[in-house]
Design an enzyme around this catalytic site. Structure first.
Site, PDB file in Angstrom:
ATOM      1  N   ASP A  14       0.856  -1.174   0.000  1.00  0.00           N
ATOM      2  CA  ASP A  14       0.000   0.000   0.000  1.00  0.00           C
ATOM      3  C   ASP A  14       0.898   1.232   0.000  1.00  0.00           C
ATOM      4  OD1 ASP A  14      -1.976   1.856   0.299  1.00  0.00           O
ATOM      5  OD2 ASP A  14      -2.876   0.950   2.068  1.00  0.00           O
ATOM      6  N   ASP A  43      -8.608  -6.712   0.345  1.00  0.00           N
ATOM      7  CA  ASP A  43      -7.772  -6.824   1.538  1.00  0.00           C
ATOM      8  C   ASP A  43      -8.516  -6.193   2.691  1.00  0.00           C
ATOM      9  OD1 ASP A  43      -6.205  -4.187   2.732  1.00  0.00           O
ATOM     10  OD2 ASP A  43      -6.985  -3.874   0.720  1.00  0.00           O
ATOM     11  N   CYS A  63     -14.921 -26.960   8.428  1.00  0.00           N
ATOM     12  CA  CYS A  63     -13.626 -26.355   8.097  1.00  0.00           C
ATOM     13  C   CYS A  63     -12.508 -27.375   8.313  1.00  0.00           C
ATOM     14  CB  CYS A  63     -13.390 -25.127   8.971  1.00  0.00           C
ATOM     15  SG  CYS A  63     -11.804 -24.317   8.706  1.00  0.00           S
ATOM     16  N   CYS A  89      -9.188 -26.446   8.349  1.00  0.00           N
ATOM     17  CA  CYS A  89      -7.960 -25.730   8.671  1.00  0.00           C
ATOM     18  C   CYS A  89      -7.234 -26.450   9.812  1.00  0.00           C
ATOM     19  CB  CYS A  89      -8.272 -24.280   9.056  1.00  0.00           C
ATOM     20  SG  CYS A  89      -8.887 -24.046  10.737  1.00  0.00           S
ATOM     21  N   CYS A 125      -9.232 -26.158  13.258  1.00  0.00           N
ATOM     22  CA  CYS A 125     -10.453 -26.954  13.404  1.00  0.00           C
ATOM     23  C   CYS A 125     -10.165 -28.450  13.388  1.00  0.00           C
ATOM     24  CB  CYS A 125     -11.445 -26.588  12.308  1.00  0.00           C
ATOM     25  SG  CYS A 125     -12.124 -24.921  12.481  1.00  0.00           S
ATOM     26  N   HIS A 146      -7.227 -19.423  11.756  1.00  0.00           N
ATOM     27  CA  HIS A 146      -8.538 -19.917  11.313  1.00  0.00           C
ATOM     28  C   HIS A 146      -9.251 -18.883  10.454  1.00  0.00           C
ATOM     29  CE1 HIS A 146     -12.584 -21.510  11.186  1.00  0.00           C
ATOM     30  NE2 HIS A 146     -12.984 -20.304  11.549  1.00  0.00           N
TER      31      HIS A 146
END
Length: 376
Positions: free
Chosen positions: A89, A271, A309, A311, A314, A340
């Site tokens: 940015d 973003d 999920c 991930c 999880c 997560h």
């Protein structure tokens, strides 16, 4: 640079090719402001949670550790150990958020560091020079981000100045990319559309900056005080005037539902600090809605945060354990929560891309636009 592969209504699925790898869009760019995701998550962790692009901030890295130091260490890729695309940015949003600490001129902005109070100047050339030192994949043009609401006359003058600054950014990048000493001579440049919530100014500004034929275009100055409907109306006004063959980036937005609504209107890149910031305070996203892990009902809950999920969090930890970590103020709780939430956002983008490919985006959108607003 950008190949449009499929459309489904207004939604677009594409491939954005960069010097540091391809990005499958729509995509969420994970915010690592100072070169790290807040919550003790590193670039190495990002690779495990589906991240495609890391976003770092010019303003913060310029002040600390200093872009010249990052340059001496080989640029952001070597510094952070992230091998994929990095977007920086320009610092415009941070500079202009220092309303009591800055002064705008045609040359640029004088402001005082929020760290030590020293006086700093940043203009279009300085912003691009800093981003060149950081050697990011994509540099953002220096612009003025105006808080909503704002007076029409001021917004118009600001848009005109932002266009002039963009022309200076482009000239400086062309100069730097021609130098043998530049770390990333293939650095790309995105322009930023401004205009507050005035549709005519937004369209006028978008037409003006699109003539510069940049690598991509962003919609800036939203999620800074306007309503969600005003934001969506602005996107609808701007998108038809954005080049079809360039990626479209909505800056600083937002919630899962914001993303769904914006994809439906033709946006490709996003973003936001929201998923990591919320995670550090115990608000975690699931496919049934958001969860406050601190709630007492999770004290004895041995189930994973989200059974849908897969991930690392999880797959390995219970809601009860996560709640314990947050209640005990263990850093691990924040780290697992951030991992997560970022995994969820990247999975959301993957599912959106699949739905566009299968011509089922509208049903996906209709199903989740209300479901993801729920608190469970």
């Amino acid at each position: 640079m950008f190949s449009l592969m499929k459309t489904c209504g207004g939604a677009r699925k594409g491939t954005f090719s960069t010097p540091h790898g391809d990005v499958q869009t729509p995509a969420f760019m994970n915010v690592a402001t100072c070169g790290a995701i807040k919550g003790a998550v590193s670039a190495l962790d990002l690779a495990q949670i589906g991240c495609q692009v890391m976003l770092c901030n010019t303003y913060h890295l310029h002040l600390r550790p200093g872009d010249s130091i990052v340059r001496q260490l080989g640029g952001l890729h070597k510094f952070t150990r992230w091998n994929g695309p990095i977007l920086t940015d320009s610092g415009g949003f941070q500079v202009f958020s220092l309303s009591k600490l800055r002064r705008i001129t045609e040359e640029g902005v004088y402001f005082y560091s929020h760290i030590d109070g020293r006086k700093v100047f940043m203009g279009p050339e300085e912003s691009i020079q800093i981003q060149s030192n950081l050697a990011s994949t994509i540099a953002m043009a220096f612009d003025e981000c105006i808080e909503n609401p704002a007076e029409y006359s001021y917004v118009k003058a600001s848009c005109d100045r932002t266009t002039r600054w963009l022309e200076r950014c482009r000239a400086e990048m062309l100069r730097l990319n021609a130098l043998d000493s530049t770390l990333n001579r293939d650095q790309m440049l995105f322009g930023i559309n401004q205009g507050s919530t005035y549709a005519d100014l937004r369209v006028e500004h978008m037409k003006a900056i699109s003539e510069l034929d940049l690598d991509g275009y962003a919609i800036g100055g939203l999620a800074v005080g306007e309503t969600a409907d005003e934001m969506y109306d602005t996107i609808e006004a701007v998108v038809p005037h954005m080049p079809l063959d360039k990626p479209r980036y909505l800056m600083g937005v937002g919630t899962p539902v914001n993303i769904l609504e914006s994809v439906a209107r033709g946006v490709d890149l996003f973003d936001c600090v929201m998923p990591s910031r919320n995670a550090r305070h115990g608000k975690l996203f699931t496919w049934a809605g958001s969860v406050n892990i601190l709630n007492a009902k999770n004290e004895l809950n041995s189930m994973p945060l989200d059974p849908l999920c897969d991930c690392p969090v999880c797959k390995n930890f219970s809601r009860a354990y996560l709640r314990h970590l947050f209640k005990s103020k263990e850093t691990l709780g924040m780290r697992l929560g951030v991992m997560h939430n970022l995994y969820f956002y990247n999975s959301l983008m993957e599912k959106i891309r699949s739905a566009i490919e299968d011509d089922s985006f509208d049903s996906f959108y209709q199903h989740y636009r209300q479901l993801l607003l729920q608190k469970v």
